[in-house]
Scaffold this motif. Structure first.
Motif, PDB file in Angstrom:
ATOM      1  N   ALA A  48       0.812  -1.218   0.000  1.00 26.37           N
ATOM      2  CA  ALA A  48       0.000   0.000   0.000  1.00 26.37           C
ATOM      3  C   ALA A  48       0.842   1.264   0.000  1.00 26.37           C
ATOM      4  N   ASN A  49       2.070   1.187   0.509  1.00 20.34           N
ATOM      5  CA  ASN A  49       2.963   2.352   0.538  1.00 20.34           C
ATOM      6  C   ASN A  49       4.401   1.850   0.636  1.00 20.34           C
ATOM      7  N   ARG A  50       5.341   2.771   0.873  1.00 22.24           N
ATOM      8  CA  ARG A  50       6.763   2.419   0.854  1.00 22.24           C
ATOM      9  C   ARG A  50       7.342   2.147   2.245  1.00 22.24           C
ATOM     10  N   PHE A  51       6.467   1.913   3.231  1.00 20.90           N
ATOM     11  CA  PHE A  51       6.917   1.640   4.593  1.00 20.90           C
ATOM     12  C   PHE A  51       6.711   0.171   4.928  1.00 20.90           C
ATOM     13  N   ALA A  52       7.770  -0.493   5.407  1.00 12.11           N
ATOM     14  CA  ALA A  52       7.697  -1.877   5.858  1.00 12.11           C
ATOM     15  C   ALA A  52       8.200  -1.964   7.290  1.00 12.11           C
ATOM     16  N   VAL A  53       7.599  -2.865   8.060  1.00 15.26           N
ATOM     17  CA  VAL A  53       8.107  -3.138   9.409  1.00 15.26           C
ATOM     18  C   VAL A  53       9.358  -3.995   9.281  1.00 15.26           C
ATOM     19  N   ALA A  54      10.454  -3.529   9.858  1.00 10.62           N
ATOM     20  CA  ALA A  54      11.685  -4.315   9.852  1.00 10.62           C
ATOM     21  C   ALA A  54      11.496  -5.578  10.691  1.00 10.62           C
ATOM     22  N   PRO A  55      12.169  -6.669  10.339  1.00  9.72           N
ATOM     23  CA  PRO A  55      12.070  -7.888  11.141  1.00  9.72           C
ATOM     24  C   PRO A  55      12.797  -7.703  12.468  1.00  9.72           C
ATOM     25  N   LEU A  56      12.050  -7.639  13.553  1.00  9.61           N
ATOM     26  CA  LEU A  56      12.603  -7.227  14.839  1.00  9.61           C
ATOM     27  C   LEU A  56      12.528  -8.354  15.868  1.00  9.61           C
ATOM     28  N   THR A  57      13.658  -8.667  16.479  1.00  5.65           N
ATOM     29  CA  THR A  57      13.668  -9.594  17.605  1.00  5.65           C
ATOM     30  C   THR A  57      12.791  -9.022  18.705  1.00  5.65           C
ATOM     31  N   ASN A  58      11.782  -9.786  19.134  1.00  2.33           N
ATOM     32  CA  ASN A  58      10.888  -9.248  20.162  1.00  2.33           C
ATOM     33  C   ASN A  58      10.638 -10.203  21.330  1.00  2.33           C
ATOM     34  N   MET A  59      11.087 -11.451  21.234  1.00  2.00           N
ATOM     35  CA  MET A  59      11.075 -12.388  22.355  1.00  2.00           C
ATOM     36  C   MET A  59       9.689 -12.635  22.936  1.00  2.00           C
ATOM     37  N   GLN A  60       8.668 -12.535  22.099  1.00  2.07           N
ATOM     38  CA  GLN A  60       7.308 -12.623  22.616  1.00  2.07           C
ATOM     39  C   GLN A  60       6.612 -13.944  22.328  1.00  2.07           C
ATOM     40  N   SER A  61       7.230 -14.836  21.537  1.00  5.04           N
ATOM     41  CA  SER A  61       6.586 -16.122  21.309  1.00  5.04           C
ATOM     42  C   SER A  61       6.692 -16.994  22.556  1.00  5.04           C
ATOM     43  N   HIS A  62       5.934 -18.090  22.569  1.00  4.96           N
ATOM     44  CA  HIS A  62       6.015 -19.026  23.675  1.00  4.96           C
ATOM     45  C   HIS A  62       7.363 -19.754  23.641  1.00  4.96           C
ATOM     46  N   PRO A  63       7.790 -20.319  24.772  1.00  3.29           N
ATOM     47  CA  PRO A  63       9.089 -21.015  24.795  1.00  3.29           C
ATOM     48  C   PRO A  63       9.220 -22.125  23.759  1.00  3.29           C
ATOM     49  N   ASP A  64       8.099 -22.727  23.367  1.00  2.83           N
ATOM     50  CA  ASP A  64       8.167 -23.798  22.360  1.00  2.83           C
ATOM     51  C   ASP A  64       8.128 -23.286  20.930  1.00  2.83           C
ATOM     52  N   GLY A  65       8.131 -21.950  20.740  1.00  7.58           N
ATOM     53  CA  GLY A  65       8.153 -21.367  19.398  1.00  7.58           C
ATOM     54  C   GLY A  65       6.802 -21.077  18.812  1.00  7.58           C
ATOM     55  N   THR A  66       5.723 -21.427  19.516  1.00 11.31           N
ATOM     56  CA  THR A  66       4.387 -21.135  19.000  1.00 11.31           C
ATOM     57  C   THR A  66       4.032 -19.674  19.238  1.00 11.31           C
ATOM     58  N   LEU A  67       3.159 -19.175  18.396  1.00 13.46           N
ATOM     59  CA  LEU A  67       2.744 -17.772  18.458  1.00 13.46           C
ATOM     60  C   LEU A  67       2.019 -17.485  19.766  1.00 13.46           C
ATOM     61  N   SER A  68       2.323 -16.332  20.364  1.00 12.16           N
ATOM     62  CA  SER A  68       1.621 -15.877  21.565  1.00 12.16           C
ATOM     63  C   SER A  68       0.651 -14.759  21.206  1.00 12.16           C
ATOM     64  N   ASP A  69      -0.262 -14.477  22.100  1.00 15.61           N
ATOM     65  CA  ASP A  69      -1.183 -13.360  21.898  1.00 15.61           C
ATOM     66  C   ASP A  69      -0.426 -12.036  21.845  1.00 15.61           C
ATOM     67  N   ASP A  70       0.643 -11.907  22.649  1.00 19.41           N
ATOM     68  CA  ASP A  70       1.410 -10.658  22.648  1.00 19.41           C
ATOM     69  C   ASP A  70       2.063 -10.415  21.292  1.00 19.41           C
ATOM     70  N   GLU A  71       2.656 -11.470  20.692  1.00 16.40           N
ATOM     71  CA  GLU A  71       3.306 -11.275  19.394  1.00 16.40           C
ATOM     72  C   GLU A  71       2.281 -11.001  18.304  1.00 16.40           C
ATOM     73  N   TYR A  72       1.154 -11.684  18.383  1.00 15.93           N
ATOM     74  CA  TYR A  72       0.073 -11.429  17.428  1.00 15.93           C
ATOM     75  C   TYR A  72      -0.374  -9.973  17.515  1.00 15.93           C
ATOM     76  N   ALA A  73      -0.619  -9.494  18.737  1.00 17.42           N
ATOM     77  CA  ALA A  73      -1.102  -8.125  18.916  1.00 17.42           C
ATOM     78  C   ALA A  73      -0.085  -7.105  18.428  1.00 17.42           C
ATOM     79  N   TRP A  74       1.201  -7.347  18.702  1.00 13.19           N
ATOM     80  CA  TRP A  74       2.259  -6.424  18.297  1.00 13.19           C
ATOM     81  C   TRP A  74       2.298  -6.264  16.779  1.00 13.19           C
ATOM     82  N   LEU A  75       2.261  -7.369  16.043  1.00 15.00           N
ATOM     83  CA  LEU A  75       2.396  -7.307  14.592  1.00 15.00           C
ATOM     84  C   LEU A  75       1.112  -6.837  13.909  1.00 15.00           C
TER      85      LEU A  75
END
Length: 361
Positions: free
Chosen positions: A22-49
């Motif tokens: 839609a435009n020329r702005f992209a979110v950089a891939p950022l380490t955020n440490m918000q997934s669950h310990p087993d690597g599955t998506l968390s609600d926090d990471e979902y909400a952030w993105l």
């Protein structure tokens, strides 16, 4: 900043495959440490993105998602190495798409920078590295990791992502293979051609295994990882000309700096790459882009889009703020309450407070 460059920030970005951004702005891939310990998506990471997609970014990219179990490099890392992660990946891709943005999953392997205490398996790298507790991958294991990247891309397509970006930067596994320090004696080490072979086989494998509208990007970094600028530029030129990528993401650390190498200080670092022929491949840059004028300057210097890191953390609607006000510029530090309002979860906020200088009050 010219008015034309500022106006072009709001223009859609058509790619060779898949939807226009839609435009020329992209979110950089950022380490955020918000997934669950087993690597599955968390609600926090979902909400952030998803919040960044709602804030107007033309493309939203995940953090580095490891494609092999042994590739995990940090706690709370999103995983993509098995079908068990498909439900979370599908939910995330759907949330970003439904918010009106293009969704990309970044694919990653930590190599010698992986952490066996997190993954539960030994660390593997291009060559033995006793200091990191890493042993060299066998040729068969290199081939398996290449297949893991391809399988993760197919998994991302099944999940509904518009595309993937291969992480070839910042000293992780692909970058380790590209380095002249990679003196393997098989076809994956030694010469520049051999050191780049793994990357080429990953890119070709993903392109062959995914659909005609699936977007493929690559992140490279030209400095700070032992790779000479001349080799970084030659590789960038080759991938731009190969018609495999839809975009090349150059992580410059600072988009406005000179190169560290004295012999190449005839021009700014960004200009070593924006001047390369690129055909239909789009070129993005990242590194300390903190204002509307910074972003427009990058487009004036030949970039097609910009990747926003700190700005995306501080403001979920950075594109809207920048496009509404040519004088808009980031200001920090901010209190913790500000980040909570911006859908930064507790784990991410603790990481920012501990490791990002002058960012959190």
């Amino acid at each position: 900043m010219t008015q034309d460059a500022f106006a072009s920030l709001a223009a859609p970005l058509a790619l060779d495959r898949g939807p226009a951004w839609a435009n020329r702005f992209a979110v950089a891939p950022l380490t955020n440490m918000q997934s669950h310990p087993d690597g599955t998506l968390s609600d926090d990471e979902y909400a952030w993105l998803v919040r960044r997609a709602q804030g107007g970014f033309g493309m939203v990219m995940t953090c580095a998602s490891h494609v092999s179990q042994e590739g995990q490099a940090f706690s709370g890392q999103l995983a993509a190495w098995d079908d068990r992660f498909l439900p979370g990946l599908t939910r995330l891709a759907s949330g970003i798409r439904d918010a009106g943005s293009t969704a990309a999953l970044q694919l990653h392997h930590g190599g010698r920078r992986a952490d066996a205490s997190l993954s539960g398996v030994p660390v593997l790298a291009p060559v033995d590295d006793p200091a990191k507790g890493a042993r060299a991958l066998t040729t068969a294991e290199v081939e398996r990791v290449i297949a893991d990247f391809v399988a993760a891309a197919v998994r991302a397509e099944r999940a509904g992502f518009h595309g993937v970006e291969v992480h070839g930067a910042h000293g992780y596994l692909i970058c380790q293979f590209l380095s002249p320090r990679n003196d393997r004696s098989d076809r994956y080490g030694g010469s520049f051609e051999n050191r780049a072979r793994m990357l080429w086989e990953i890119l070709r494998g993903i392109r062959a295994a995914t659909g005609p509208d699936f977007q493929l990007g690559l992140r490279l970094t030209p400095e700070r990882n032992g790779i000479p600028l001349a080799e970084a530029r030659a590789l960038a030129a080759d991938v731009l000309a190969a018609d495999l990528l839809d975009y090349l993401d150059m992580s410059l650390w600072d988009a406005f700096k000179e190169t560290y190498e004295e012999e190449h200080r005839d021009r700014l670092l960004i200009d070593h790459f924006t001047g390369l022929p690129r055909g239909a491949t789009r070129l993005g840059v990242a590194g300390k882009i903190g204002s509307a004028s910074d972003a427009a300057w990058c487009l004036e210097h030949g970039a097609d889009f910009v990747l926003i890191g700190a700005g995306a953390i501080l403001h979920h609607d950075f594109p809207s703020l920048a496009l509404a006000d040519p004088a808009f510029r980031l200001a920090h530090p901010k209190p913790r309450e500000h980040f909570v309002r911006e859908s930064v979860g507790p784990a991410f906020l603790d990481y920012l407070a501990a490791d990002w200088d002058d960012f959190v009050v």
